[in-house]
Design a protein around this motif. Structure first.
Motif, PDB file in Angstrom:
ATOM      1  N   GLN A 148      18.135  62.150  -6.642  1.00  0.00           N
ATOM      2  CA  GLN A 148      18.171  63.396  -7.411  1.00  0.00           C
ATOM      3  C   GLN A 148      17.163  64.433  -6.909  1.00  0.00           C
ATOM      4  OE1 GLN A 148      20.620  63.672  -9.427  1.00  0.00           O
ATOM      5  NE2 GLN A 148      21.183  61.517  -9.306  1.00  0.00           N
ATOM      6  N   ASP A 149      16.187  64.005  -6.120  1.00  0.00           N
ATOM      7  CA  ASP A 149      15.211  64.939  -5.539  1.00  0.00           C
ATOM      8  C   ASP A 149      15.809  65.461  -4.232  1.00  0.00           C
ATOM      9  OD1 ASP A 149      13.091  66.274  -4.340  1.00  0.00           O
ATOM     10  OD2 ASP A 149      11.598  64.765  -4.891  1.00  0.00           O
ATOM     11  N   THR A 150      16.559  66.555  -4.327  1.00  0.00           N
ATOM     12  CA  THR A 150      17.374  67.019  -3.202  1.00  0.00           C
ATOM     13  C   THR A 150      16.554  67.294  -1.952  1.00  0.00           C
ATOM     14  OG1 THR A 150      18.981  67.972  -4.724  1.00  0.00           O
ATOM     15  CG2 THR A 150      19.028  68.769  -2.452  1.00  0.00           C
ATOM     16  N   GLU A 151      15.458  68.023  -2.093  1.00  0.00           N
ATOM     17  CA  GLU A 151      14.675  68.379  -0.902  1.00  0.00           C
ATOM     18  C   GLU A 151      14.099  67.136  -0.237  1.00  0.00           C
ATOM     19  OE1 GLU A 151      10.947  71.250   0.468  1.00  0.00           O
ATOM     20  OE2 GLU A 151      11.854  71.488  -1.509  1.00  0.00           O
ATOM     21  N   PHE A 152      13.559  66.209  -1.040  1.00  0.00           N
ATOM     22  CA  PHE A 152      13.019  64.962  -0.482  1.00  0.00           C
ATOM     23  C   PHE A 152      14.115  64.185   0.250  1.00  0.00           C
ATOM     24  CE2 PHE A 152      12.424  60.389  -0.755  1.00  0.00           C
ATOM     25  CZ  PHE A 152      11.142  60.220  -0.254  1.00  0.00           C
ATOM     26  N   ALA A 153      15.282  64.073  -0.394  1.00  0.00           N
ATOM     27  CA  ALA A 153      16.383  63.310   0.200  1.00  0.00           C
ATOM     28  C   ALA A 153      16.883  63.963   1.487  1.00  0.00           C
ATOM     29  CB  ALA A 153      17.520  63.174  -0.807  1.00  0.00           C
ATOM     30  N   GLN A 154      16.982  65.287   1.499  1.00  0.00           N
ATOM     31  CA  GLN A 154      17.438  65.983   2.706  1.00  0.00           C
ATOM     32  C   GLN A 154      16.490  65.736   3.873  1.00  0.00           C
ATOM     33  OE1 GLN A 154      17.592  69.948   1.064  1.00  0.00           O
ATOM     34  NE2 GLN A 154      19.830  69.907   0.889  1.00  0.00           N
ATOM     35  N   ILE A 155      15.195  65.884   3.617  1.00  0.00           N
ATOM     36  CA  ILE A 155      14.199  65.701   4.677  1.00  0.00           C
ATOM     37  C   ILE A 155      14.182  64.242   5.153  1.00  0.00           C
ATOM     38  CG2 ILE A 155      11.717  65.730   5.180  1.00  0.00           C
ATOM     39  CD1 ILE A 155      11.548  68.171   3.275  1.00  0.00           C
ATOM     40  N   SER A 156      14.331  63.302   4.205  1.00  0.00           N
ATOM     41  CA  SER A 156      14.347  61.877   4.561  1.00  0.00           C
ATOM     42  C   SER A 156      15.557  61.538   5.427  1.00  0.00           C
ATOM     43  CB  SER A 156      14.348  61.018   3.297  1.00  0.00           C
ATOM     44  OG  SER A 156      13.167  61.209   2.560  1.00  0.00           O
ATOM     45  N   LEU A 157      16.707  62.107   5.075  1.00  0.00           N
ATOM     46  CA  LEU A 157      17.911  61.860   5.869  1.00  0.00           C
ATOM     47  C   LEU A 157      17.750  62.399   7.280  1.00  0.00           C
ATOM     48  CD1 LEU A 157      21.199  62.473   3.818  1.00  0.00           C
ATOM     49  CD2 LEU A 157      20.516  60.415   5.048  1.00  0.00           C
ATOM     50  N   LEU A 158      17.231  63.609   7.401  1.00  0.00           N
ATOM     51  CA  LEU A 158      17.031  64.197   8.728  1.00  0.00           C
ATOM     52  C   LEU A 158      16.044  63.366   9.540  1.00  0.00           C
ATOM     53  CD1 LEU A 158      16.949  68.022   7.946  1.00  0.00           C
ATOM     54  CD2 LEU A 158      18.757  66.754   9.102  1.00  0.00           C
ATOM     55  N   TYR A 159      14.994  62.888   8.874  1.00  0.00           N
ATOM     56  CA  TYR A 159      14.031  62.031   9.565  1.00  0.00           C
ATOM     57  C   TYR A 159      14.706  60.755  10.058  1.00  0.00           C
ATOM     58  CZ  TYR A 159      10.025  58.983  10.412  1.00  0.00           C
ATOM     59  OH  TYR A 159       9.118  58.134  10.997  1.00  0.00           O
ATOM     60  N   LEU A 160      15.556  60.151   9.203  1.00  0.00           N
ATOM     61  CA  LEU A 160      16.299  58.961   9.602  1.00  0.00           C
ATOM     62  C   LEU A 160      17.173  59.241  10.820  1.00  0.00           C
ATOM     63  CD1 LEU A 160      17.381  56.058   9.095  1.00  0.00           C
ATOM     64  CD2 LEU A 160      19.074  57.085   7.554  1.00  0.00           C
ATOM     65  N   PHE A 161      17.865  60.385  10.810  1.00  0.00           N
ATOM     66  CA  PHE A 161      18.727  60.737  11.945  1.00  0.00           C
ATOM     67  C   PHE A 161      17.916  60.862  13.231  1.00  0.00           C
ATOM     68  CE2 PHE A 161      21.706  63.120   8.795  1.00  0.00           C
ATOM     69  CZ  PHE A 161      22.195  61.904   8.346  1.00  0.00           C
TER      70      PHE A 161
END
Length: 293
Positions: A148-161
């Motif tokens: 639900q924390d959109t900004e955290f999740a977006q940054i985490s996904l990009l980091y994973l990629f």
């Protein structure tokens, strides 16, 4: 009326609490809730799986893989896939909508730079390096707890990629190759839009403002295929996707793919696949019946 391949929407496979633009879940519980989703289907969202245990089979755009722990599978919207997993399979599954990064990135197409979003199946399935496994699992777990924390999740996904892309880079893929990588991705994007009408490498080379020889050398160097083979393979992939539709006449498929007549389409398909379109359709039907036992 033609019965199309089912397109699964994210809201139909997510938890009630996770019907937003991102879903992150344990693979075992996701498969248990969607146990009937064993027929060929496609999604209207990005979908990827990390296996941490178990096995089975997973097919993406008619290429079948034997599942093993620490494999990761990426799928872009529109790709056809079907699975048959062991009962003890587990890991993580992530679904996110096409516009998920719109609020974070000035250029949402930024994710297209990652090799596993190329639309080429050979780039979408690989094994996570042992040295990165703990870090990768930690990222998945943090994502699952902070959807639900959109900004955290977006940054985490990009980091994973970026973590996953870095492990796949070859030593020769240095910064000086950035221009060629961009050209290649632009070529693949042009194929995706124009494969029905444009069949010749020189037509794409003209759109890219380079020579056909340069385009062909680029494709050979990075993908091991000629430009013409990449164009042909995209036409064949679309033909296979359409042939999965049981009541779609082969003559109609030939027309949709801009072939002059049905016989020319049949010769083109058999030369590349080793089967006529009708034989390919029957073989897919047989596999699906066997998997459904």
């Amino acid at each position: 009326m033609v019965s199309k391949i089912p397109i699964i929407k994210q809201c139909t496979v997510s938890h009630n609490q996770q019907q937003g633009d991102l879903m992150v879940e344990d693979l075992a519980s996701y498969l248990d809730r969607n146990k009937n989703l064993i027929f060929p289907h496609r999604h209207n969202f990005y979908h990827f799986l990390l296996f941490t245990k178990g096995g089975g089979r997973h097919s993406i755009d008619f290429e079948t893989f034997t599942v093993a722990p620490w494999q990761i599978y990426f799928m872009a919207p529109g790709q056809i896939h079907v699975w048959q997993f062991d009962e003890d399979v587990d890991g993580f599954v992530v679904n996110f909508n096409k516009d998920y990064f719109k609020t974070l990135l000035l250029r949402p197409a930024y994710i297209d730079q990652f090799s596993f979003f190329s639309g080429l199946v050979k780039d979408e399935v690989f094994t996570v390096d042992e040295a990165e496994r703990t870090a990768v699992v930690n990222i998945f777990e943090r994502l699952r707890g902070n959807v639900q924390d959109t900004e955290f999740a977006q940054i985490s996904l990009l980091y994973l990629f970026h973590v996953l892309e870095k492990q796949r880079m070859l030593p020769q893929e240095v910064e000086g190759n950035a221009y060629n990588h961009t050209l290649l991705r632009n070529f693949m994007g042009l194929i995706e839009v124009n494969f029905r009408e444009l069949r010749l490498p020189k037509e794409y080379a003209a759109l890219l403002y380079i020579t056909p020889n340069h385009l062909n050398a680029l494709c050979k160097a990075f993908l091991g295929l000629s430009a013409g083979e990449l164009i042909r393979d995209r036409i064949l992939l679309e033909a296979k996707r359409l042939l999965v539709i049981p009541d779609y006449a082969i003559s109609s498929i030939a027309y949709e793919l801009n072939f002059n007549d049905n016989s020319y389409f049949t010769k083109f398909f058999k030369k590349a696949v080793g089967k006529t379109p009708d034989e390919f359709r029957r073989s897919i039907d047989l596999i699906n019946k066997q998997d459904g036992k």
